[in-house]
Design a protein around this motif. Structure first.
Motif, PDB file in Angstrom:
ATOM      1  N   ASP A 285       0.801  -1.089   0.027  1.00  0.00           N
ATOM      2  CA  ASP A 285       0.048  -0.122   0.035  1.00  0.00           C
ATOM      3  C   ASP A 285       0.845   1.452   0.037  1.00  0.00           C
ATOM      4  OD1 ASP A 285       0.823  -0.465   2.217  1.00  0.00           O
ATOM      5  OD2 ASP A 285      -1.144  -0.542   3.486  1.00  0.00           O
ATOM      6  N   HIS A 286       2.213   1.213  -0.250  1.00  0.00           N
ATOM      7  CA  HIS A 286       3.063   2.379  -0.295  1.00  0.00           C
ATOM      8  C   HIS A 286       3.312   2.533  -1.635  1.00  0.00           C
ATOM      9  CE1 HIS A 286       6.781   4.629  -0.498  1.00  0.00           C
ATOM     10  NE2 HIS A 286       6.878   4.638   0.796  1.00  0.00           N
ATOM     11  N   ARG A 287       3.358   4.059  -2.289  1.00  0.00           N
ATOM     12  CA  ARG A 287       3.415   4.528  -3.585  1.00  0.00           C
ATOM     13  C   ARG A 287       4.540   3.496  -4.572  1.00  0.00           C
ATOM     14  NH1 ARG A 287       5.161  10.415  -3.633  1.00  0.00           N
ATOM     15  NH2 ARG A 287       5.453  10.123  -5.801  1.00  0.00           N
ATOM     16  N   PHE A 288       5.599   3.272  -3.569  1.00  0.00           N
ATOM     17  CA  PHE A 288       6.763   2.492  -4.327  1.00  0.00           C
ATOM     18  C   PHE A 288       7.478   2.128  -3.434  1.00  0.00           C
ATOM     19  CE2 PHE A 288      10.581   1.538  -6.566  1.00  0.00           C
ATOM     20  CZ  PHE A 288      10.214   0.572  -7.617  1.00  0.00           C
ATOM     21  N   PHE A 289       7.499   1.063  -2.669  1.00  0.00           N
ATOM     22  CA  PHE A 289       8.724   0.654  -1.605  1.00  0.00           C
ATOM     23  C   PHE A 289       9.099  -0.614  -1.931  1.00  0.00           C
ATOM     24  CE2 PHE A 289      10.582  -0.380   2.350  1.00  0.00           C
ATOM     25  CZ  PHE A 289      11.130   0.841   2.886  1.00  0.00           C
ATOM     26  N   VAL A 290      10.426  -0.793  -2.439  1.00  0.00           N
ATOM     27  CA  VAL A 290      10.627  -1.684  -3.116  1.00  0.00           C
ATOM     28  C   VAL A 290      12.198  -1.830  -2.651  1.00  0.00           C
ATOM     29  CG1 VAL A 290      11.389  -3.151  -5.588  1.00  0.00           C
ATOM     30  CG2 VAL A 290       9.188  -1.957  -5.365  1.00  0.00           C
ATOM     31  N   GLY A 291      12.650  -3.379  -2.443  1.00  0.00           N
ATOM     32  CA  GLY A 291      14.071  -3.635  -1.707  1.00  0.00           C
ATOM     33  C   GLY A 291      14.236  -4.926  -2.778  1.00  0.00           C
ATOM     34  N   VAL A 292      15.588  -4.921  -3.578  1.00  0.00           N
ATOM     35  CA  VAL A 292      16.005  -6.375  -4.103  1.00  0.00           C
ATOM     36  C   VAL A 292      17.302  -6.620  -3.349  1.00  0.00           C
ATOM     37  CG1 VAL A 292      14.656  -5.581  -6.395  1.00  0.00           C
ATOM     38  CG2 VAL A 292      17.167  -4.519  -6.011  1.00  0.00           C
ATOM     39  N   ALA A 316       8.521   8.422  -8.778  1.00  0.00           N
ATOM     40  CA  ALA A 316       9.079   9.689  -8.323  1.00  0.00           C
ATOM     41  C   ALA A 316       8.480  10.868  -8.950  1.00  0.00           C
ATOM     42  CB  ALA A 316      10.674   9.694  -8.311  1.00  0.00           C
ATOM     43  N   CYS A 317       7.992  10.445 -10.279  1.00  0.00           N
ATOM     44  CA  CYS A 317       7.596  11.618 -11.144  1.00  0.00           C
ATOM     45  C   CYS A 317       6.136  11.333 -11.452  1.00  0.00           C
ATOM     46  CB  CYS A 317       8.411  11.963 -12.275  1.00  0.00           C
ATOM     47  SG  CYS A 317       8.865  10.832 -13.144  1.00  0.00           S
ATOM     48  N   GLY A 318       5.460  10.612 -10.668  1.00  0.00           N
ATOM     49  CA  GLY A 318       3.856  10.274 -10.809  1.00  0.00           C
ATOM     50  C   GLY A 318       3.509   9.524 -11.915  1.00  0.00           C
ATOM     51  N   GLN A 319       4.193   8.703 -12.470  1.00  0.00           N
ATOM     52  CA  GLN A 319       3.997   7.948 -13.826  1.00  0.00           C
ATOM     53  C   GLN A 319       3.818   6.443 -13.720  1.00  0.00           C
ATOM     54  OE1 GLN A 319       7.171   9.117 -16.919  1.00  0.00           O
ATOM     55  NE2 GLN A 319       6.627  11.244 -16.827  1.00  0.00           N
ATOM     56  N   LEU A 320       3.887   6.230 -12.336  1.00  0.00           N
ATOM     57  CA  LEU A 320       4.027   4.608 -12.159  1.00  0.00           C
ATOM     58  C   LEU A 320       3.064   3.874 -12.854  1.00  0.00           C
ATOM     59  CD1 LEU A 320       5.756   2.301 -11.170  1.00  0.00           C
ATOM     60  CD2 LEU A 320       4.666   2.550  -8.853  1.00  0.00           C
ATOM     61  N   ASP A 321       1.851   4.363 -12.636  1.00  0.00           N
ATOM     62  CA  ASP A 321       0.436   3.839 -12.920  1.00  0.00           C
ATOM     63  C   ASP A 321       0.632   3.529 -14.451  1.00  0.00           C
ATOM     64  OD1 ASP A 321      -0.299   3.456 -10.676  1.00  0.00           O
ATOM     65  OD2 ASP A 321      -1.769   5.061 -10.563  1.00  0.00           O
ATOM     66  N   GLN A 322       1.137   4.599 -15.018  1.00  0.00           N
ATOM     67  CA  GLN A 322       1.136   4.450 -16.570  1.00  0.00           C
ATOM     68  C   GLN A 322       2.259   3.457 -17.110  1.00  0.00           C
ATOM     69  OE1 GLN A 322      -1.141   6.124 -18.831  1.00  0.00           O
ATOM     70  NE2 GLN A 322      -0.145   4.589 -20.244  1.00  0.00           N
ATOM     71  N   VAL A 323       3.328   3.438 -16.642  1.00  0.00           N
ATOM     72  CA  VAL A 323       4.323   2.606 -16.807  1.00  0.00           C
ATOM     73  C   VAL A 323       4.149   1.161 -16.453  1.00  0.00           C
ATOM     74  CG1 VAL A 323       6.737   1.848 -15.973  1.00  0.00           C
ATOM     75  CG2 VAL A 323       6.227   4.266 -16.668  1.00  0.00           C
ATOM     76  N   LEU A 324       3.199   1.002 -15.184  1.00  0.00           N
ATOM     77  CA  LEU A 324       3.004  -0.382 -15.017  1.00  0.00           C
ATOM     78  C   LEU A 324       1.989  -0.953 -16.063  1.00  0.00           C
ATOM     79  CD1 LEU A 324       2.398  -0.386 -11.166  1.00  0.00           C
ATOM     80  CD2 LEU A 324       4.266  -1.178 -12.381  1.00  0.00           C
ATOM     81  N   GLN A 325       0.784  -0.223 -16.330  1.00  0.00           N
ATOM     82  CA  GLN A 325       0.003  -0.404 -17.331  1.00  0.00           C
ATOM     83  C   GLN A 325       0.635  -0.855 -18.597  1.00  0.00           C
ATOM     84  OE1 GLN A 325      -3.093   2.538 -17.162  1.00  0.00           O
ATOM     85  NE2 GLN A 325      -3.941   1.581 -19.113  1.00  0.00           N
TER      86      GLN A 325
END
Ligand SMILES: NC(=O)CC[C@H](N)C(=O)O
Length: 377
Positions: A285-292, A316-325
């Motif tokens: 439920d975080h905007r983007f919290f990823v660790g690898v 970071a620039c608010g484009q994640l939804d579009q990129v994931l789609q």
């Protein structure tokens, strides 16, 4: 290939001011550089890389006016090779998101409480940089200096819904931070830093030898299987079943603690083939919290930016939804072009089984390097 890569980035870095790329000048410089090389292999690889980048230059040039600021929180005594790979990967991802990259180097020790009393200006400046960033990246590392500050950066990003990417140590510390502050285990630690902790969240890998460090590192390309398919990382990689990424570590998340972490809301979306070794974490439920646990920076190229980096920059620039789609729809299948075919849309990445398309545009990397771990700016 690396030489060609360096040449491209050198040319891009010359453009330190956001402006429309001068394609003719760029190509002329690149051609000149090409003719200076006498190795056939290098010339052809350079030409291929150039043909991938050329179509990216024209469209969306105005996007160069927009920056993305990433706080890189590390233990700096200068630029090491691993930080350079991370920097290049950030640049590749920023280009694919049509953004001008600005990296603010934050010395992790400057974020720590002891710096507040010893060097209050450095402390204030470090926190100002961190809070001004659109995204936070904690790269890999060894040794305990600056570890507290890195955890503080992870905590800040987690609590404030700021996009975060933790690489290797950056992932391990995000796990420790989560155990301390969400699961309320104040003693939680990695045994790398506190061998006597009662809550060992990150432990020495069983097959390693504590007395013989040489040759005990888990190194090279290893496979990660997505155990959760409906997660950001799997989508970024193009809905693949697995990815092969490069590794370089001795410690790992304690598999015995995984159920407790998952109950508390930390997901382990990628694991190795045994299911015992944790490779990718996410907070859903975080905007983007990823660790690898791996080092995705080592496989990033201008034409195939690394998916976790693309995720960080896009979020970071608010484009994640579009990129994931985009990475989950028909573009993935449609991207059937080959390197060198400049008439087709360039590839963004290829890992596991998937390919993804670029949107075009170019940006220049700008770094605000602090370098010595005591200053900032
Ligand atoms: N490359 C890294 O970040 C290594 C992380 C940690 N020090 C380990 O050995 O597991």
């Amino acid at each position: 290939d690396q030489k060609a890569h360096n040449a491209i980035l050198k040319v891009l870095n010359l453009e330190s001011v956001a402006q429309e790329p001068k394609l003719d000048e760029w190509v002329a410089r690149a051609t000149l550089y090409d003719t200076l090389q006498d190795e056939v292999g290098f010339c052809s690889s350079f030409t291929i890389v150039l043909s991938v980048w050329k179509p990216l230059l024209r469209p969306n040039c105005t996007a160069l006016l927009f920056q993305v600021r990433i706080a890189m929180v590390g233990k700096y005594t200068g630029l090491s090779d691993s930080y350079l790979s991370v920097l290049k990967a950030l640049l590749h991802a920023s280009v694919s998101c049509h953004k001008k990259l600005v990296v603010d180097w934050v010395a992790s020790t400057d974020l720590e409480d002891s710096t507040a009393s010893e060097a209050p200006d450095a402390y204030k400046a470090a926190w100002t940089l961190l809070k001004g960033a659109d995204g936070v990246l904690v790269p890999g590392g060894f040794g305990d200096r600056g570890v507290k500050g890195k955890m503080m950066a992870a905590k800040y990003a987690r609590e404030n819904n700021v996009p975060y990417l933790g690489i290797c140590l950056g992932m391990q510390l995000a796990v420790v931070e989560f155990a301390r502050h969400v699961m309320k285990f104040p003693d939680a630690d990695s045994t790398e830093f506190n061998p006597n902790t009662k809550t060992p969240c990150v432990i020495f890998m069983p097959e390693g030898s504590k007395t013989h460090m040489g040759g005990t590192m888990r190194l090279g390309s290893r496979r990660t299987f997505f155990k959760v398919t409906d997660c950001k990382s799997a989508k970024l990689y193009g809905d693949v079943n697995y990815v092969d990424e490069r590794h370089r570590h001795r410690y790992e998340v304690n598999p015995d603690m995984v159920p407790a972490f998952e109950n508390a809301g930390l997901q382990f979306v990628g694991k190795d083939e045994t299911g015992q070794r944790m490779e990718i974490i996410e907070i859903p439920d975080h905007r983007f919290f990823v660790g690898v646990q791996f080092h995705p920076e080592f496989k990033s190229t201008p034409s195939k930016p690394s998916p976790p980096f693309v995720g960080l920059i896009a979020a970071a620039c608010g484009q994640l939804d579009q990129v994931l789609q985009d990475s989950c729809n028909g573009h993935v299948v449609a991207a059937k072009h080959k390197l060198g075919d400049s008439s087709s849309t360039p590839l963004v990445h290829q890992n596991g089984h998937a390919q993804k398309q670029a949107n075009g545009g170019v940006a220049n990397g700008t770094c605000h390097a602090n370098g010595n771990g005591s200053t900032h700016g």
